[in-house]
Design an enzyme around this catalytic site. Structure first.
Site, PDB file in Angstrom:
ATOM      1  N   HIS A  44       0.691  -1.195  -0.128  1.00 47.10           N
ATOM      2  CA  HIS A  44      -0.063  -0.012   0.041  1.00 47.10           C
ATOM      3  C   HIS A  44       0.913   1.172  -0.163  1.00 47.10           C
ATOM      4  O   HIS A  44       0.285   2.391   0.514  1.00 47.10           O
ATOM      5  CB  HIS A  44      -0.828   0.119   1.178  1.00 47.10           C
ATOM      6  CG  HIS A  44      -2.159  -1.261   1.049  1.00 47.10           C
ATOM      7  ND1 HIS A  44      -1.831  -2.400   1.480  1.00 47.10           N
ATOM      8  CD2 HIS A  44      -3.149  -1.033   0.406  1.00 47.10           C
ATOM      9  CE1 HIS A  44      -2.819  -3.134   1.223  1.00 47.10           C
ATOM     10  NE2 HIS A  44      -3.691  -2.303   0.550  1.00 47.10           N
ATOM     11  N   HIS A  96      -0.029 -16.069   7.506  1.00 45.51           N
ATOM     12  CA  HIS A  96       0.463 -14.914   6.610  1.00 45.51           C
ATOM     13  C   HIS A  96       1.788 -14.681   7.159  1.00 45.51           C
ATOM     14  O   HIS A  96       2.405 -15.320   8.015  1.00 45.51           O
ATOM     15  CB  HIS A  96      -0.416 -13.906   6.267  1.00 45.51           C
ATOM     16  CG  HIS A  96      -0.461 -13.194   5.287  1.00 45.51           C
ATOM     17  ND1 HIS A  96       0.656 -12.461   4.806  1.00 45.51           N
ATOM     18  CD2 HIS A  96      -1.110 -13.023   4.087  1.00 45.51           C
ATOM     19  CE1 HIS A  96       0.587 -11.907   3.687  1.00 45.51           C
ATOM     20  NE2 HIS A  96      -0.499 -12.434   3.082  1.00 45.51           N
ATOM     21  N   ASP A 141      -6.855 -13.269  -3.471  1.00 40.62           N
ATOM     22  CA  ASP A 141      -6.915 -14.508  -4.331  1.00 40.62           C
ATOM     23  C   ASP A 141      -7.248 -15.796  -3.854  1.00 40.62           C
ATOM     24  O   ASP A 141      -6.743 -16.263  -2.806  1.00 40.62           O
ATOM     25  CB  ASP A 141      -5.486 -14.741  -4.795  1.00 40.62           C
ATOM     26  CG  ASP A 141      -5.083 -13.510  -5.901  1.00 40.62           C
ATOM     27  OD1 ASP A 141      -5.502 -13.523  -6.924  1.00 40.62           O
ATOM     28  OD2 ASP A 141      -4.074 -12.885  -5.459  1.00 40.62           O
TER      29      ASP A 141
END
Ligand SMILES: Cc1cc2nc3c(=O)[nH]c(=O)nc-3n(C[C@H](O)[C@H](O)[C@H](O)COP(=O)(O)O)c2cc1C
Length: 408
Positions: free
Chosen positions: A17, A104, A356
């Site tokens: 970002h 993650h 995704d």
């Protein structure tokens, strides 16, 4: 670190970002004709929002060439490439201020640096791979023009759905007495033909990038099922590199397959790498596994089979190089997950954001890019070795069996 390669050095920058992502490429040969479109084609194959099988984050990923090129020709100086981050929604990540996403990289990045990007995966996001894909496209242009080298990757499985006749092995034989004699060749004739002839255009006819209609349709349904269940699913990508000259790779620590493995396992979400017969080769006796030599039309030796995947002793042998990479099911899912906050408080995470459901269709150009970076770097290294040695007077004192015979 963020730099890959020895003589063809690529440094990527950027987080999910921030204002832009990109790369600096040092060591690109001067005199290569290069346009933004040469790079854009692969970036557009990687970009999000391509179909209902990928994240809906809508990024055009238009590349801006910053340096190292004039009048469409490389100068040999560092090439800067920049892609703006446009479709950002940092507020989608407020839950992950409290919770590290299971599987993650939030927790490990914070442990390592003691500080983390305020939203999204930061540097661990697949946005980082834009710099690799752009750099890989430049390497590929050189490899194609100078050596006719072709690199094609495709999806070979999604979940348990496999491309028929592929190098995704069948389940291990249940009975150990049956194991030895079942398989005559690592690769079926259909799969060898696929490896020898498949083009990117053919791969791109299928939204899954699995070049087999019926299998692709089943994979599509599998991915949609994962998406509708707010879940995710993994898969494998197979890649072939054609027309690589024999002699690339730097034993012992930088063997060609070690470099390939390094490159592939640096792609986010990868969990496995195998080359040639891979794990399956462990089940086959040497009498069948050995690639026997034969004289090729150009006078060099070739092999009748290719269990080795084009690499022996860490050095390319001139045969097609093929390998397979396993991608896990993406970590961010919208299902609620019982987990713990950063401070250890148990709780339930419901991740928002756009994700995704399966990364393999978009991973295809990333695999091709990393393959191009490895071949390019190894080619420059071998060319440096050869041209340096060629300046010495010919060796006439050694027995002829010690020296590569000269070819007409
Ligand atoms: C093309 C591509 C797209 C990805 N998209 C997502 C995604 O939408 N959500 C997610 O959690 N991980 C996604 N990932 C994977 C994460 O970037 C990665 O799994 C995460 O940083 C953890 O790192 P690791 O899996 O390499 O250990 C994607 C990876 C690739 C290659």
């Amino acid at each position: 670190m963020s730099t890959f390669g020895t003589l063809f050095r690529v440094t990527t920058y950027g987080e999910s970002h921030c204002a832009s992502v990109g790369a600096i490429i040092d060591g690109c040969p001067p005199g290569l004709k290069l346009s933004a479109q040469d790079v854009q084609t692969q970036l557009s194959r990687r970009r999000p929002g391509q179909s209902n099988l990928t994240t809906p984050r809508d990024e055009k990923d238009l590349v801006h060439l910053q340096s190292g090129i004039e009048h469409g020709v490389t100068l040999g100086t560092p090439i800067g490439l920049l892609v703006k981050n446009e479709d950002q929604r940092p507020h989608d990540y407020s839950e992950t201020d409290l919770y590290p996403r299971p599987s993650h990289a939030d927790y490990t990045y914070l442990q390592k640096y003691g500080i983390k990007a305020s939203s999204g995966g930061g540097r661990s996001s697949a946005r980082e791979t834009i710099g690799r894909v752009a750099a890989g496209a430049i390497a590929e242009k050189y490899l194609k023009e100078a050596h006719g080298i072709e690199i094609v990757a495709f999806v070979s499985s999604v979940g348990k759905i496999r491309l028929p006749s592929s190098n995704v092995p069948p389940s291990a034989a249940a009975n150990e007495d049956e194991d030895d004699d079942e398989i005559d060749d690592a690769l079926s004739p259909e799969f060898r033909t696929l490896l020898a002839t498949l083009t990117r255009e053919e791969v791109d006819r299928f939204p899954t990038r699995c070049p087999h209609l019926e299998t692709s349709e089943r994979m599509t349904k599998r991915i949609i099922r994962a998406k509708e269940a707010k879940d995710s699913i993994g898969g494998t990508v197979t890649c072939v590199i054609r027309n690589v000259p024999a002699g690339l790779g730097e034993p012992v620590f930088d063997k060609f397959e070690a470099k390939l493995g390094h490159a592939m396992l640096s792609i986010p979400a990868t969990k496995a790498f195998e080359i040639g017969s891979g794990f399956h080769g462990t089940e086959v006796p040497g009498s069948k596994h050995n690639d026997r030599f034969v004289r090729r039309e150009d006078g060099n030796l070739g092999t009748t089979t290719n269990w080795s995947g084009g690499v022996q002793g860490g050095i390319t042998n001139g045969e097609d190089i093929y390998f397979r990479i396993g991608f896990k099911s993406p970590a961010t899912i919208s299902q609620s997950q019982d987990t713990a906050q950063y401070d250890g408080t148990p709780g339930t995470l419901v991740a928002r954001g756009r994700h995704d459901p399966c990364v393999v269709p978009r991973a295809v150009p990333i695999v091709e890019a990393m393959a191009a970076l490895v071949v390019m770097d190894e080619l420059l290294i071998q060319n440096a070795r050869k041209s340096t040695a060629s300046l010495l007077p010919p060796v006439t004192t050694l027995p002829p069996t010690m020296i590569l015979p000269a070819r007409e």
